[in-house]
Design an enzyme around this catalytic site. Structure first.
Site, PDB file in Angstrom:
ATOM      1  CG  PHE A   1      36.930  16.542  20.859  1.00  0.00           C
ATOM      2  CD1 PHE A   1      36.188  16.761  22.018  1.00  0.00           C
ATOM      3  CD2 PHE A   1      37.288  15.240  20.539  1.00  0.00           C
ATOM      4  CE1 PHE A   1      35.825  15.696  22.847  1.00  0.00           C
ATOM      5  CE2 PHE A   1      36.919  14.179  21.350  1.00  0.00           C
ATOM      6  CZ  PHE A   1      36.194  14.406  22.501  1.00  0.00           C
ATOM      7  CB  ILE A   2      41.636  15.622  22.068  1.00  0.00           C
ATOM      8  CG1 ILE A   2      40.711  14.498  21.596  1.00  0.00           C
ATOM      9  CG2 ILE A   2      42.557  15.102  23.188  1.00  0.00           C
ATOM     10  CD1 ILE A   2      41.421  13.288  20.998  1.00  0.00           C
TER      11      ILE A   2
ATOM     12  CG  ASP B   1      43.497  25.318  16.613  1.00  0.00           C
ATOM     13  OD1 ASP B   1      43.239  24.390  17.390  1.00  0.00           O
ATOM     14  OD2 ASP B   1      42.987  25.414  15.475  1.00  0.00           O
TER      15      ASP B   1
ATOM     16  N   GLY C   1      39.164  23.563  14.875  1.00  0.00           N
ATOM     17  CA  GLY C   1      39.148  24.051  16.255  1.00  0.00           C
ATOM     18  C   GLY C   1      38.377  25.363  16.322  1.00  0.00           C
TER      19      GLY C   1
ATOM     20  CG  LEU D   1      46.641  16.733  20.733  1.00  0.00           C
ATOM     21  CD1 LEU D   1      47.829  17.036  21.624  1.00  0.00           C
ATOM     22  CD2 LEU D   1      45.371  16.752  21.566  1.00  0.00           C
TER      23      LEU D   1
ATOM     24  CB  ALA E   1      47.909  13.432  19.015  1.00  0.00           C
TER      25      ALA E   1
ATOM     26  CE1 TYR F   1      44.137  11.414  10.952  1.00  0.00           C
ATOM     27  CE2 TYR F   1      43.364   9.308  11.804  1.00  0.00           C
ATOM     28  CZ  TYR F   1      43.765  10.611  12.015  1.00  0.00           C
ATOM     29  OH  TYR F   1      43.797  11.115  13.298  1.00  0.00           O
TER      30      TYR F   1
ATOM     31  CE  LYS G   1      47.277  12.007  13.247  1.00  0.00           C
ATOM     32  NZ  LYS G   1      47.815  13.043  14.153  1.00  0.00           N
TER      33      LYS G   1
END
Ligand code: UDP
Length: 332
Positions: A11-12, A31, A36, A76, A117, A149, A153
């Site tokens: 998406f981003i 990817d 995706g 990302l 990201a 999560y 991150k």
């Protein structure tokens, strides 16, 4: 520039790819197409400035030549979305930690300007809004798998900052609830995708709990602009930056807004988040970025009004009728 985007079919990522292609760069996407979709970048496949490599960030052999040959790297690729994480925490941790470790190690070996990201989720349940990059983080117990999560991150951030100390020009961006065209219509990762899908089908909009929890929804074009600035403004190297809008909206308000914009006759219902996510689920009550640092360092301000962004997202959903997925079945 030769730019590599991991997760560039997401998406981003795919919105970022559009902007980079528009700026005339040579863009490679890596990817694994797990979330995706080829359709998100299909319009670039004919361009000789564009290349799609289907592969995983867990595969160092795939990554090595791609990273060696790029000037700028946007990382990302990740397992994103509370629902995915809660359903399969082990996979999320593995991809988000080991994959990022691979990316950073290779970026450091070849000294490639890198943007990582991260997520506003790293602040966890902190109530110290607006959330500053240096704020304490407040996470729940390890038995509430949602927080894995945030932890994964945060580990990515620690690794990136460690490499930054050793000379890697790397910037960490913490995204705040991005939304816009190409959101996954199944609603993974975004309440907005869910509400739009529900509203356009006349199904009830499922607001969790009392609906007074808040978020700052950020239109993806703004998210992308902040991301590109993070990779190109020299002073951003070594920094952690919130990338988000600062308008705080409750989920109740959001539901009403989506219903109105869609001209929908859907009901708005309240359901328990633990019904959707299981008994150990914990929620973030307020999530609002302090946007001062991104403004100072990048000159970045998220300008798209929520109503405009929602309208554009709604238009996109109408044009790209998603598969016939029953959101109620899939998510309750
Ligand atoms: N939410 C909701 N109904 C849904 C999906 C989500 O009320 O069908 C709420 C969720 O509890 C959270 C907010 O919307 O408070 C944003 O959820 P999302 O999954 O979009 O992102 P988060 O900020 O939680 O990562």
């Amino acid at each position: 520039m030769r730019v590599l985007v991991t997760g560039g079919a997401g998406f981003i990522g795919s919105n970022l790819v559009d902007a980079l292609m528009e700026q005339g760069h040579q863009v490679t996407v890596v990817d694994d197409l797990s979330v995706g979709q080829r359709a998100n970048i299909a319009h670039h496949l004919a361009s000789e400035r564009f290349r799609l490599v289907r592969g995983s960030i867990l595969d160092r052999d795939v990554l090595e030549p791609l990273i060696r040959q790029c000037d700028l790297l946007f990382h990302l690729a990740a397992v994103v979305g509370v629902k995915y994480i809660v359903e399969d925490p082990r996979h999320g941790i593995l991809v988000n930690v080991r994959g990022t470790e691979n990316v950073l190690e290779l970026a450091a070996r070849h000294t490639v300007r890198t943007v990582i990201a991260s997520s506003s989720e790293v602040y966890g349940k902190s109530t110290a809004v607006p959330l500053r990059e240096e704020n304490d983080r407040l996470l729940g117990p390890t038995t509430a798998s949602r927080w894995s999560y945030a932890e994964s991150k945060a580990i990515d951030e620690y690794i990136a900052l460690a490499y930054a100390r050793e000379g890697l020009p790397v910037t960490i961006v913490r995204y705040f609830n991005a939304y816009g065209p190409r959101l996954d219509p199944r609603g993974y990762g975004s309440v907005i995708a869910r509400f739009i899908t529900q509203a356009t089908r006349g199904e009830p909009l499922t607001v969790y709990d009392d609906g007074e929890q808040t978020r700052c929804f950020t239109y993806v074009a703004d998210t992308v602009q902040g991301t590109i600035l993070a990779g190109t403004v020299e002073q951003a190297a070594g920094q952690v930056l919130n990338i988000g809008a600062d308008r705080e909206v409750s989920i109740n308000e959001l539901a009403t807004l989506v219903k109105e914009l869609a001209g929908s006759s859907s009901q708005i219902t309240h359901v328990s988040s633990s019904t959707a996510f299981g008994p150990n689920f914990e929620e973030t009550r307020r999530r609002v970025p302090d946007v001062a640092r991104a403004r100072e360092v990048l000159g970045f301000v998220a300008r798209t009004p929520l109503e405009d962004g929602l309208q554009r997202t709604l238009d996109w959903f109408r044009e790209h009728k998603p598969d016939d997925i029953n959101t109620t079945e899939r998510f309750s």
